[in-house]
Write an enzyme that holds these catalytic residues in place. Structure first.
Site, PDB file in Angstrom:
ATOM      1  N   HIS A  49     -50.993 -28.770  -1.956  1.00 19.88           N
ATOM      2  CA  HIS A  49     -50.542 -28.481  -3.211  1.00 19.88           C
ATOM      3  C   HIS A  49     -52.139 -29.632  -4.066  1.00 19.88           C
ATOM      4  O   HIS A  49     -53.006 -28.991  -4.719  1.00 19.88           O
ATOM      5  CB  HIS A  49     -49.496 -29.403  -3.820  1.00 19.88           C
ATOM      6  CG  HIS A  49     -48.194 -28.283  -3.707  1.00 19.88           C
ATOM      7  ND1 HIS A  49     -47.380 -28.243  -3.042  1.00 19.88           N
ATOM      8  CD2 HIS A  49     -47.991 -26.513  -3.232  1.00 19.88           C
ATOM      9  CE1 HIS A  49     -46.176 -27.910  -2.553  1.00 19.88           C
ATOM     10  NE2 HIS A  49     -46.441 -26.969  -2.964  1.00 19.88           N
ATOM     11  N   GLY A 159     -53.263 -20.616  -2.123  1.00 22.80           N
ATOM     12  CA  GLY A 159     -53.365 -21.306  -0.553  1.00 22.80           C
ATOM     13  C   GLY A 159     -53.518 -20.008   0.496  1.00 22.80           C
ATOM     14  O   GLY A 159     -52.299 -19.594   0.466  1.00 22.80           O
ATOM     15  N   GLN A 160     -54.166 -20.316   1.731  1.00 24.50           N
ATOM     16  CA  GLN A 160     -54.126 -19.055   2.993  1.00 24.50           C
ATOM     17  C   GLN A 160     -52.638 -19.685   3.789  1.00 24.50           C
ATOM     18  O   GLN A 160     -52.617 -18.747   3.896  1.00 24.50           O
ATOM     19  CB  GLN A 160     -55.616 -19.964   2.999  1.00 24.50           C
ATOM     20  CG  GLN A 160     -55.162 -18.648   4.735  1.00 24.50           C
ATOM     21  CD  GLN A 160     -56.986 -19.039   5.425  1.00 24.50           C
ATOM     22  OE1 GLN A 160     -57.146 -19.438   5.167  1.00 24.50           O
ATOM     23  NE2 GLN A 160     -55.996 -18.496   7.241  1.00 24.50           N
ATOM     24  N   GLN A 165     -48.413 -13.515   0.940  1.00 25.69           N
ATOM     25  CA  GLN A 165     -48.557 -13.351  -0.558  1.00 25.69           C
ATOM     26  C   GLN A 165     -49.844 -13.660  -1.120  1.00 25.69           C
ATOM     27  O   GLN A 165     -50.019 -12.814  -1.981  1.00 25.69           O
ATOM     28  CB  GLN A 165     -47.822 -15.143  -0.903  1.00 25.69           C
ATOM     29  CG  GLN A 165     -47.716 -15.381  -2.350  1.00 25.69           C
ATOM     30  CD  GLN A 165     -47.373 -17.059  -2.357  1.00 25.69           C
ATOM     31  OE1 GLN A 165     -45.899 -17.294  -2.333  1.00 25.69           O
ATOM     32  NE2 GLN A 165     -48.309 -17.670  -2.196  1.00 25.69           N
ATOM     33  N   VAL A 188     -54.119 -26.438   4.105  1.00 33.86           N
ATOM     34  CA  VAL A 188     -54.264 -27.988   4.495  1.00 33.86           C
ATOM     35  C   VAL A 188     -52.674 -28.229   5.485  1.00 33.86           C
ATOM     36  O   VAL A 188     -52.216 -28.333   5.823  1.00 33.86           O
ATOM     37  CB  VAL A 188     -53.508 -28.913   2.803  1.00 33.86           C
ATOM     38  CG1 VAL A 188     -53.954 -30.357   3.201  1.00 33.86           C
ATOM     39  CG2 VAL A 188     -54.644 -28.856   2.277  1.00 33.86           C
ATOM     40  N   SER A 198     -43.400 -27.368   1.761  1.00 38.00           N
ATOM     41  CA  SER A 198     -42.399 -28.597   1.240  1.00 38.00           C
ATOM     42  C   SER A 198     -40.475 -28.353   1.872  1.00 38.00           C
ATOM     43  O   SER A 198     -40.709 -29.543   2.080  1.00 38.00           O
ATOM     44  CB  SER A 198     -41.869 -27.517  -0.086  1.00 38.00           C
ATOM     45  OG  SER A 198     -43.502 -27.660  -0.833  1.00 38.00           O
ATOM     46  N   ARG A 199     -40.936 -27.453   2.805  1.00 39.84           N
ATOM     47  CA  ARG A 199     -39.764 -26.784   3.994  1.00 39.84           C
ATOM     48  C   ARG A 199     -39.956 -28.524   5.171  1.00 39.84           C
ATOM     49  O   ARG A 199     -39.420 -28.410   5.888  1.00 39.84           O
ATOM     50  CB  ARG A 199     -39.552 -26.232   4.264  1.00 39.84           C
ATOM     51  CG  ARG A 199     -39.220 -24.906   3.138  1.00 39.84           C
ATOM     52  CD  ARG A 199     -39.019 -23.198   2.999  1.00 39.84           C
ATOM     53  NE  ARG A 199     -38.012 -22.931   2.696  1.00 39.84           N
ATOM     54  CZ  ARG A 199     -38.945 -22.027   1.692  1.00 39.84           C
ATOM     55  NH1 ARG A 199     -40.478 -21.717   1.671  1.00 39.84           N
ATOM     56  NH2 ARG A 199     -38.317 -21.218   1.062  1.00 39.84           N
TER      57      ARG A 199
HETATM   58  P1  AMP Z   1     -45.039 -23.440  -2.632  1.00 31.52           P
HETATM   59  O1  AMP Z   1     -44.987 -24.343  -3.351  1.00 31.52           O
HETATM   60  O2  AMP Z   1     -44.545 -23.451  -1.420  1.00 31.52           O
HETATM   61  O3  AMP Z   1     -44.283 -21.985  -3.930  1.00 31.52           O
HETATM   62  O4  AMP Z   1     -46.544 -23.685  -2.548  1.00 31.52           O
HETATM   63  C1  AMP Z   1     -47.206 -23.540  -3.874  1.00 31.52           C
HETATM   64  C2  AMP Z   1     -49.229 -22.979  -3.977  1.00 31.52           C
HETATM   65  O5  AMP Z   1     -49.347 -23.853  -2.582  1.00 31.52           O
HETATM   66  C3  AMP Z   1     -48.955 -21.502  -2.877  1.00 31.52           C
HETATM   67  O6  AMP Z   1     -50.137 -20.882  -3.205  1.00 31.52           O
HETATM   68  C4  AMP Z   1     -49.192 -21.555  -1.257  1.00 31.52           C
HETATM   69  O7  AMP Z   1     -49.569 -21.187  -0.579  1.00 31.52           O
HETATM   70  C5  AMP Z   1     -50.100 -22.689  -1.197  1.00 31.52           C
HETATM   71  N1  AMP Z   1     -49.956 -24.031  -0.203  1.00 31.52           N
HETATM   72  C6  AMP Z   1     -48.516 -24.045  -0.322  1.00 31.52           C
HETATM   73  N2  AMP Z   1     -49.032 -25.387   1.621  1.00 31.52           N
HETATM   74  C7  AMP Z   1     -50.218 -25.400   1.375  1.00 31.52           C
HETATM   75  C8  AMP Z   1     -51.135 -25.854   2.660  1.00 31.52           C
HETATM   76  N3  AMP Z   1     -50.692 -26.541   3.532  1.00 31.52           N
HETATM   77  N4  AMP Z   1     -52.193 -25.651   2.309  1.00 31.52           N
HETATM   78  C9  AMP Z   1     -52.995 -24.945   0.908  1.00 31.52           C
HETATM   79  N5  AMP Z   1     -52.400 -24.671  -0.011  1.00 31.52           N
HETATM   80  C10 AMP Z   1     -50.830 -25.010   0.515  1.00 31.52           C
END
Ligand code: AMP
Length: 305
Positions: A49, A159-160, A165, A188, A198-199
């Protein structure tokens, strides 16, 4: 935990949960010809993030991070209740990154009692996640469109890691003529290759080892692809084999598909178009996985170029 409606310290971000106040704040910046970038998140922030935030800073004068665990994108029996909520730590991390505003609404601030309007997601939402989480992208599109309306930033960063999504949101933005530019940043990873999520904090040490098979299987597919393997079915089998060898509890999908439509190939993966531009090669396929490790569902993907 008490959250102020608006607070404005010298370095701490403005923290706001009220959509109207947040929109007025963004409008004031835009009226002053300043650029605003939005990074939507569900909190429980990690280095992935924060990398999005750093990239957002390169694209705009002000970065707004939204933190909202969106109930409408979780299905029955999924982890909405148990999803990690670490607001105080998140805020501290975002302060370090000099984020201008954190938009952190409560449930009722996002969804009124009489809420009943949803976005019908684009076709690219139907395969893969769409098969296993039928209402998921309806909830994602709805909350992202609401966030774009509340935080009318010129650019939004995703994020990819959540490849489908990002594709779904790209198509929604195009189909509905939304006035926002999207930026999608690379995944990342932990030093051993596990995609940050986060999981991941749900995993016990044994599961954490097992979860490594997900990124390893993607790398194996990339190696086979680099070695000339152009059969999507063969690449999918190699991924499944690696996951099964690690005894992951369940594979929802392990797919090598078209990177734009996310549909299977009719035949072998097409050859790359050669360019002299010096730009990175265009991906011709994407490998995507959703697998259960213990009771945790993890996703990851890798572009094949
Ligand atoms: P989330 O909090 O899981 O909904 O993710 C929020 C944003 O962070 C989304 O655009 C995700 O794709 C991105 N994101 C989550 N994990 C990663 C990661 N490891 N590397 C890059 N972006 C991420």
């Amino acid at each position: 935990m008490m959250r102020p409606t608006v607070s404005d310290h010298r370095s701490a971000p403005v923290v706001c949960g009220n959509p109207q106040i947040a929109r007025d704040w963004v409008h004031a910046k835009i009226t002053a010809s300043e650029r605003v970038a939005l990074v939507p998140t569900m909190g429980a922030l990690h280095a992935g993030h924060l990398e999005l935030v750093r990239n957002a800073k390169l694209l705009a004068d002000h970065v707004v991070v939204s933190i909202f665990v969106n109930p409408t994108q979780f299905g029955p029996g999924e982890d909405y209740q148990r999803y990690p909520r670490t607001f105080d730590d998140d805020l501290q991390a975002l302060e370090q990154e000099a984020v201008a505003m954190v938009f952190a609404p409560t449930g009722p601030e996002m969804y009124s009692d009489r809420f009943s309007t949803y976005v019908s997601p684009p076709a690219v939402s139907e395969p893969l996640e769409g098969k296993f989480r039928p209402e998921h992208f309806r909830g994602v599109c709805t909350v992202v469109l609401k966030l774009f309306n509340i935080i009318p930033a010129q650019v939004a960063v995703f994020g990819q890691k959540d490849y489908q999504q990002a594709r779904v949101i790209e198509d929604m933005v195009r189909d509905l003529d939304l006035p926002v530019t999207l930026a999608v940043m690379p995944t990342v990873r932990e030093p051993d290759g596990l995609a940050m999520s986060s999981r991941n904090r749900y995993l016990n040490p044994v599961e954490r080892m097992k979860a490594l098979a997900i990124s390893q299987s993607l790398r194996r597919a990339a190696e086979l692809y680099a070695g000339g393997q152009r059969s999507a079915a063969e690449l999918e089998s190699a991924i499944q084999e690696t996951l099964q060898d690690a005894a992951v509890e369940r594979i929802d999908y392990a797919a090598v598909v078209d990177p734009v439509t996310l549909l299977p190939f009719d035949r072998d993966i097409p050859l790359e178009r050669k360019t002299d531009s010096g730009l990175p090669p265009t991906p011709v396929a994407v490998a995507l996985i959703a697998a259960h490790v213990g009771s945790t569902r993890l996703i990851d993907n890798l572009l094949l170029t």
